[in-house]
Design a protein around this motif. Structure first.
Motif, PDB file in Angstrom:
ATOM      1  N   GLY A   5       0.411  73.611  -4.972  1.00 30.33           N
ATOM      2  CA  GLY A   5      -0.183  72.376  -4.493  1.00 30.33           C
ATOM      3  C   GLY A   5      -1.550  72.142  -5.107  1.00 30.33           C
ATOM      4  O   GLY A   5      -2.511  71.806  -4.420  1.00 30.33           O
ATOM      5  N   CYS A   6      -1.630  72.280  -6.414  1.00 33.02           N
ATOM      6  CA  CYS A   6      -2.937  72.198  -7.091  1.00 33.02           C
ATOM      7  C   CYS A   6      -3.471  70.781  -7.167  1.00 33.02           C
ATOM      8  O   CYS A   6      -4.660  70.569  -7.429  1.00 33.02           O
ATOM      9  CB  CYS A   6      -2.847  72.786  -8.493  1.00 33.02           C
ATOM     10  SG  CYS A   6      -1.787  71.848  -9.624  1.00 33.02           S
ATOM     11  N   GLY A   7      -2.598  69.770  -6.969  1.00 29.93           N
ATOM     12  CA  GLY A   7      -3.053  68.387  -7.086  1.00 29.93           C
ATOM     13  C   GLY A   7      -3.625  68.122  -8.463  1.00 29.93           C
ATOM     14  O   GLY A   7      -3.031  68.463  -9.481  1.00 29.93           O
ATOM     15  N   LYS A   8      -4.820  67.542  -8.483  1.00 32.41           N
ATOM     16  CA  LYS A   8      -5.469  67.201  -9.748  1.00 32.41           C
ATOM     17  C   LYS A   8      -6.323  68.337 -10.305  1.00 32.41           C
ATOM     18  O   LYS A   8      -7.051  68.153 -11.275  1.00 32.41           O
ATOM     19  CB  LYS A   8      -6.313  65.942  -9.571  1.00 32.41           C
ATOM     20  CG  LYS A   8      -5.483  64.703  -9.238  1.00 32.41           C
ATOM     21  CD  LYS A   8      -6.350  63.472  -9.089  1.00 32.41           C
ATOM     22  CE  LYS A   8      -5.507  62.234  -8.798  1.00 32.41           C
ATOM     23  NZ  LYS A   8      -6.360  61.012  -8.639  1.00 32.41           N
ATOM     24  N   GLY A   9      -6.229  69.518  -9.705  1.00 32.35           N
ATOM     25  CA  GLY A   9      -6.878  70.692 -10.277  1.00 32.35           C
ATOM     26  C   GLY A   9      -8.312  70.942  -9.853  1.00 32.35           C
ATOM     27  O   GLY A   9      -9.001  71.741 -10.482  1.00 32.35           O
ATOM     28  N   ARG A  10      -8.757  70.296  -8.772  1.00 31.22           N
ATOM     29  CA  ARG A  10     -10.149  70.481  -8.351  1.00 31.22           C
ATOM     30  C   ARG A  10     -10.460  71.943  -8.048  1.00 31.22           C
ATOM     31  O   ARG A  10     -11.491  72.472  -8.479  1.00 31.22           O
ATOM     32  CB  ARG A  10     -10.448  69.607  -7.120  1.00 31.22           C
ATOM     33  CG  ARG A  10     -11.764  69.939  -6.391  1.00 31.22           C
ATOM     34  CD  ARG A  10     -12.969  69.747  -7.292  1.00 31.22           C
ATOM     35  NE  ARG A  10     -14.192  70.208  -6.653  1.00 31.22           N
ATOM     36  CZ  ARG A  10     -14.664  71.433  -6.743  1.00 31.22           C
ATOM     37  NH1 ARG A  10     -14.001  72.357  -7.446  1.00 31.22           N
ATOM     38  NH2 ARG A  10     -15.801  71.772  -6.157  1.00 31.22           N
TER      39      ARG A  10
END
Length: 233
Positions: free
Chosen positions: A28-33
């Protein structure tokens, strides 16, 4: 929008789980924040998310030799990517359908080497950002039932023991009202004017010299194999 400007996620992870020199799978890294912070300490980070657009954004906005971004439609990748020392669910377990949560956790556990660890970061109950989600449906909206289901599945995970809950608080910083509305309520132009005005009045309470700052409670739990926990008691 600037998420976690004070880096509370990585500070809390490092305080309760040593990722230095380890192979880490982020689910669940999303956009990598948070991925970019994990990469500073881990030997290798494989960061996965079912959202192809989020993965594409992460790939184009951040690059490191020890990071691989991958789309995983089912949330957890298959075993072909190898074993890991640590799996980290980044605010993602509560997004898994409740009937699939147990399977997701066990699939993640199957990717761990001996004495591997699962770290689960989930939303907490308090904070002005959480209030905005529950009151106005901002972002992913009211997540209370899903959060409770995630906790139950962690507690009931066969062969694994959930450690104490570590509570911490993070921030979301918005330039102004429009930044919040476009980021968290993209359909706001279709909402009644009274609704938008209520949102603006709420945001005014949290306006600072650095912009609008909203806070969100978070919880971190470390899960370890029960036999490992018993042998270290």
């Amino acid at each position: 929008m600037l998420q976690d400007p004070t880096n509370q996620y990585i500070a809390t992870i490092l305080s309760h789980c040593d990722i230095r020199g380890k192979d880490v799978l982020e689910i669940g890294c999303g956009k990598g924040r948070i991925t970019r912070d994990l990469a500073k300490y881990a030997r290798r980070v494989v960061a996965v998310d079912p959202d192809a657009c989020a993965i594409d954004y992460a790939r184009t906005s951040f690059y490191a030799n020890n990071v691989l971004f991958m789309q995983a439609l089912k949330g957890v990748p298959d075993s072909s990517i190898g074993n890991f020392d640590i799996v980290i669910y980044t605010l993602s377990l509560h997004h898994v359908p409740e009937t699939e949560m147990s399977k997701s956790l066990l699939s993640a556990a199957a990717l761990l080497g001996k004495d591997g660890t699962i770290v689960v970061i989930e939303p907490g109950d308090g904070g002005s950002f959480t209030e905005a989600k529950e009151r106005f449906g901002a972002g992913s909206g009211d997540e209370r039932p899903a959060r409770e289901a995630a906790i139950r599945n962690m507690l009931e995970m066969n062969g694994w023991t959930m450690g104490e809950t570590i509570a911490f608080r993070t921030q979301f910083r918005f330039d102004d009202d429009d930044d919040f509305l476009s980021s968290m309520l993209p359909n706001y132009p279709q909402q009644p004017e009274s609704f938008v005005n209520d949102v603006r009045r709420f945001l005014e309470q949290h306006r600072t010299a650095d912009g609008i700052i909203l806070e969100a409670d978070r919880r971190l739990n470390v899960l370890r194999p029960s036999e490992y926990v018993n042998s270290h008691d």
